[in-house]
Design a protein around this motif. Sequence first.
Motif, PDB file in Angstrom:
ATOM      1  N   LEU A 174       0.812  -1.191   0.058  1.00  0.00           N
ATOM      2  CA  LEU A 174      -0.089  -0.031  -0.054  1.00  0.00           C
ATOM      3  C   LEU A 174       0.781   1.263   0.052  1.00  0.00           C
ATOM      4  CD1 LEU A 174      -2.706   1.169   0.271  1.00  0.00           C
ATOM      5  CD2 LEU A 174      -2.791   1.041   2.604  1.00  0.00           C
ATOM      6  N   GLU A 175       1.064   2.224  -0.971  1.00  0.00           N
ATOM      7  CA  GLU A 175       1.793   3.131  -1.195  1.00  0.00           C
ATOM      8  C   GLU A 175       0.939   4.499  -1.185  1.00  0.00           C
ATOM      9  OE1 GLU A 175       1.771   3.023  -6.155  1.00  0.00           O
ATOM     10  OE2 GLU A 175       3.287   2.001  -4.962  1.00  0.00           O
ATOM     11  N   ARG A 192     -10.778  -0.240  -3.594  1.00  0.00           N
ATOM     12  CA  ARG A 192     -10.006   0.960  -3.454  1.00  0.00           C
ATOM     13  C   ARG A 192      -9.433   0.724  -1.719  1.00  0.00           C
ATOM     14  NH1 ARG A 192      -9.015   5.876  -5.278  1.00  0.00           N
ATOM     15  NH2 ARG A 192     -10.592   5.519  -6.859  1.00  0.00           N
ATOM     16  N   LEU A 193      -8.299   1.146  -1.662  1.00  0.00           N
ATOM     17  CA  LEU A 193      -7.620   0.906  -0.154  1.00  0.00           C
ATOM     18  C   LEU A 193      -7.377   2.264   0.273  1.00  0.00           C
ATOM     19  CD1 LEU A 193      -5.091  -2.077  -0.630  1.00  0.00           C
ATOM     20  CD2 LEU A 193      -7.639  -2.198  -0.106  1.00  0.00           C
ATOM     21  N   GLN A 194      -7.652   2.236   1.481  1.00  0.00           N
ATOM     22  CA  GLN A 194      -7.213   3.665   2.150  1.00  0.00           C
ATOM     23  C   GLN A 194      -6.691   3.374   3.530  1.00  0.00           C
ATOM     24  OE1 GLN A 194     -10.666   6.213   3.856  1.00  0.00           O
ATOM     25  NE2 GLN A 194     -10.224   7.327   1.878  1.00  0.00           N
ATOM     26  N   ASP A 198      -5.213   5.045  12.413  1.00  0.00           N
ATOM     27  CA  ASP A 198      -4.952   4.157  13.532  1.00  0.00           C
ATOM     28  C   ASP A 198      -4.034   3.006  12.985  1.00  0.00           C
ATOM     29  OD1 ASP A 198      -6.765   2.860  12.146  1.00  0.00           O
ATOM     30  OD2 ASP A 198      -8.092   2.537  13.862  1.00  0.00           O
ATOM     31  N   GLY A 199      -3.784   3.175  11.683  1.00  0.00           N
ATOM     32  CA  GLY A 199      -2.930   2.052  11.077  1.00  0.00           C
ATOM     33  C   GLY A 199      -3.680   1.101  10.385  1.00  0.00           C
ATOM     34  N   SER A 200      -4.963   1.080  10.686  1.00  0.00           N
ATOM     35  CA  SER A 200      -5.966  -0.032   9.708  1.00  0.00           C
ATOM     36  C   SER A 200      -5.961   0.533   8.603  1.00  0.00           C
ATOM     37  CB  SER A 200      -7.146   0.078  10.740  1.00  0.00           C
ATOM     38  OG  SER A 200      -8.012   1.169  10.524  1.00  0.00           O
ATOM     39  N   VAL A 201      -6.762  -0.481   7.526  1.00  0.00           N
ATOM     40  CA  VAL A 201      -6.934  -0.350   6.339  1.00  0.00           C
ATOM     41  C   VAL A 201      -8.409  -0.401   5.745  1.00  0.00           C
ATOM     42  CG1 VAL A 201      -6.366  -1.219   3.728  1.00  0.00           C
ATOM     43  CG2 VAL A 201      -4.606  -0.917   5.620  1.00  0.00           C
ATOM     44  N   ARG A 202      -8.933   0.425   5.145  1.00  0.00           N
ATOM     45  CA  ARG A 202     -10.167   0.520   4.688  1.00  0.00           C
ATOM     46  C   ARG A 202     -10.244  -0.082   3.246  1.00  0.00           C
ATOM     47  NH1 ARG A 202     -14.495   3.518   7.150  1.00  0.00           N
ATOM     48  NH2 ARG A 202     -13.780   4.486   8.954  1.00  0.00           N
ATOM     49  N   VAL A 203     -11.121  -1.038   3.144  1.00  0.00           N
ATOM     50  CA  VAL A 203     -11.290  -1.802   1.943  1.00  0.00           C
ATOM     51  C   VAL A 203     -12.586  -1.501   1.046  1.00  0.00           C
ATOM     52  CG1 VAL A 203     -11.329  -3.784   0.605  1.00  0.00           C
ATOM     53  CG2 VAL A 203      -9.850  -3.904   2.508  1.00  0.00           C
ATOM     54  N   ILE A 204     -12.434  -0.471   0.223  1.00  0.00           N
ATOM     55  CA  ILE A 204     -13.834   0.327  -0.134  1.00  0.00           C
ATOM     56  C   ILE A 204     -14.198  -0.038  -1.353  1.00  0.00           C
ATOM     57  CG2 ILE A 204     -14.640   2.703  -0.276  1.00  0.00           C
ATOM     58  CD1 ILE A 204     -12.169   3.668   1.245  1.00  0.00           C
ATOM     59  N   SER A 205     -15.923  -0.168  -1.543  1.00  0.00           N
ATOM     60  CA  SER A 205     -16.214  -0.392  -2.581  1.00  0.00           C
ATOM     61  C   SER A 205     -16.738   0.944  -3.351  1.00  0.00           C
ATOM     62  CB  SER A 205     -17.597  -1.228  -2.599  1.00  0.00           C
ATOM     63  OG  SER A 205     -17.201  -2.801  -2.086  1.00  0.00           O
ATOM     64  N   ARG A 217      -5.270  -3.123  12.082  1.00  0.00           N
ATOM     65  CA  ARG A 217      -3.539  -3.207  11.947  1.00  0.00           C
ATOM     66  C   ARG A 217      -2.981  -4.388  12.302  1.00  0.00           C
ATOM     67  NH1 ARG A 217       0.208   1.269  14.910  1.00  0.00           N
ATOM     68  NH2 ARG A 217       2.198   0.739  14.035  1.00  0.00           N
ATOM     69  N   ASP A 218      -3.600  -5.192  13.421  1.00  0.00           N
ATOM     70  CA  ASP A 218      -3.084  -6.483  13.667  1.00  0.00           C
ATOM     71  C   ASP A 218      -3.383  -7.530  12.651  1.00  0.00           C
ATOM     72  OD1 ASP A 218      -5.656  -6.511  14.342  1.00  0.00           O
ATOM     73  OD2 ASP A 218      -5.236  -7.248  16.628  1.00  0.00           O
ATOM     74  N   ARG A 219      -4.084  -7.270  11.851  1.00  0.00           N
ATOM     75  CA  ARG A 219      -4.505  -8.354  10.855  1.00  0.00           C
ATOM     76  C   ARG A 219      -3.817  -7.929   9.315  1.00  0.00           C
ATOM     77  NH1 ARG A 219     -10.499  -9.825  10.365  1.00  0.00           N
ATOM     78  NH2 ARG A 219      -9.616 -11.562   9.203  1.00  0.00           N
ATOM     79  N   LEU A 220      -3.273  -6.942   9.193  1.00  0.00           N
ATOM     80  CA  LEU A 220      -2.902  -6.570   7.890  1.00  0.00           C
ATOM     81  C   LEU A 220      -1.999  -7.556   7.051  1.00  0.00           C
ATOM     82  CD1 LEU A 220      -1.838  -2.882   8.478  1.00  0.00           C
ATOM     83  CD2 LEU A 220      -3.802  -3.689   7.513  1.00  0.00           C
ATOM     84  N   ALA A 221      -1.437  -8.625   7.942  1.00  0.00           N
ATOM     85  CA  ALA A 221      -0.737  -9.770   7.317  1.00  0.00           C
ATOM     86  C   ALA A 221      -1.641 -10.417   6.449  1.00  0.00           C
ATOM     87  CB  ALA A 221      -0.002 -10.549   8.340  1.00  0.00           C
ATOM     88  N   GLU A 222      -3.020 -10.410   6.731  1.00  0.00           N
ATOM     89  CA  GLU A 222      -3.799 -11.342   6.063  1.00  0.00           C
ATOM     90  C   GLU A 222      -4.597 -10.555   4.674  1.00  0.00           C
ATOM     91  OE1 GLU A 222      -7.283 -12.404   8.573  1.00  0.00           O
ATOM     92  OE2 GLU A 222      -5.980 -12.612  10.431  1.00  0.00           O
ATOM     93  N   LEU A 223      -4.168  -9.266   4.647  1.00  0.00           N
ATOM     94  CA  LEU A 223      -4.623  -8.650   3.370  1.00  0.00           C
ATOM     95  C   LEU A 223      -3.266  -8.637   2.304  1.00  0.00           C
ATOM     96  CD1 LEU A 223      -6.474  -6.469   1.895  1.00  0.00           C
ATOM     97  CD2 LEU A 223      -5.247  -4.747   3.039  1.00  0.00           C
TER      98      LEU A 223
END
Length: 237
Positions: A174-175, A192-194, A198-205, A217-223
Motif C-alpha cells: 500500500l503506497e 480502493r484501499l485507504q 490508527d494504522g488499519s486499512v479500509r477496503v472500499i467499494s 492493524r494487527d490483521r494486515l498480514a491477512e490482506l
Amino acid sequence: MKLETDEAMRLSSSNAEAESADAFLQRLQRLVQIAGSANALAKRSGISQSGIQRYLKGGEPTRKMLITLAECTGVSLVWLMTGKGNEVERQAPQVKDDDVYAYVPLYDARCSAGSGAWNERSRVLVELSFTRYSLRKKGLTPSDLACLRVDGDSMTGLLEDGDTVMIDLSRNALEGEGVYVVMLDDHLYAKRLQRDFDGSVRVISHNKEYQPIIVPRDRLAELHIIGRVVWAGGWMV
C-alpha cells in the motif's frame, strides 16, 4: 498443432534413451531467454513460477505443459521435446518481440466477491497488446503487468462487471490511496484501499450499497496485495 504433437510424441518415444537431460534443460533455458526471464516465462505461459523453477531443476513437464510452453514462446513442439528440426517454425514470436508493442497476459482468474482465486491453476486466456511507448510513459515494465476481469457490481460506476483491469505486480504494498487487486479471506477483489490514522486499512467499494471492510492493524498480514490497478477497459454498450 495436432500433427506436430503426434510427431513430437513419436520422435520423443524413439529418442527417449538417446536424449540427455542436460540437452532438454538447455532447450528450457532457451525458452527463458526468449521470454526474457523465468518470471516472464511463467507469466506468459500461465504456469506458476514454482512450476517453471521445478522444470529448470530437472522436473519433467507433462505433455500439456510442453504444448503450452511451445505455443507461448513460438518454438516448434518437436524441437522442444526432441531437439530435432528447427527451433522456430512460425513468425509470431518475432512480432511479440518487436519494439512497438508489449503483450500483457489476461488471466482467467476473476476479481470477485465470491470464489475467485489467484493461484497456480490460473491460465492465460489471451495476450493484450499495448504500445511500449504508452507503458513507458506511465513508468510501467511489461514483465511486471497482468490483466484480470472484474466480476460483480461492487465497483460499479468505476469498474463494471466484465471490465478488464491491468495490475502492476511490482506495486504489491500500500503506497497511498488507490485501487488495488487484493486477496482477503481467500477471495480476490478489486477495491480502493485507504489507510486510517490508527494504522488499519479500509477496503472500499465504489458502489455505496456495499459497506467498507476494515482490516485492523494487527490483521494486515491477512490482506495480500496482488498489485495496483493501473489501467481499466470495458465496453460502453
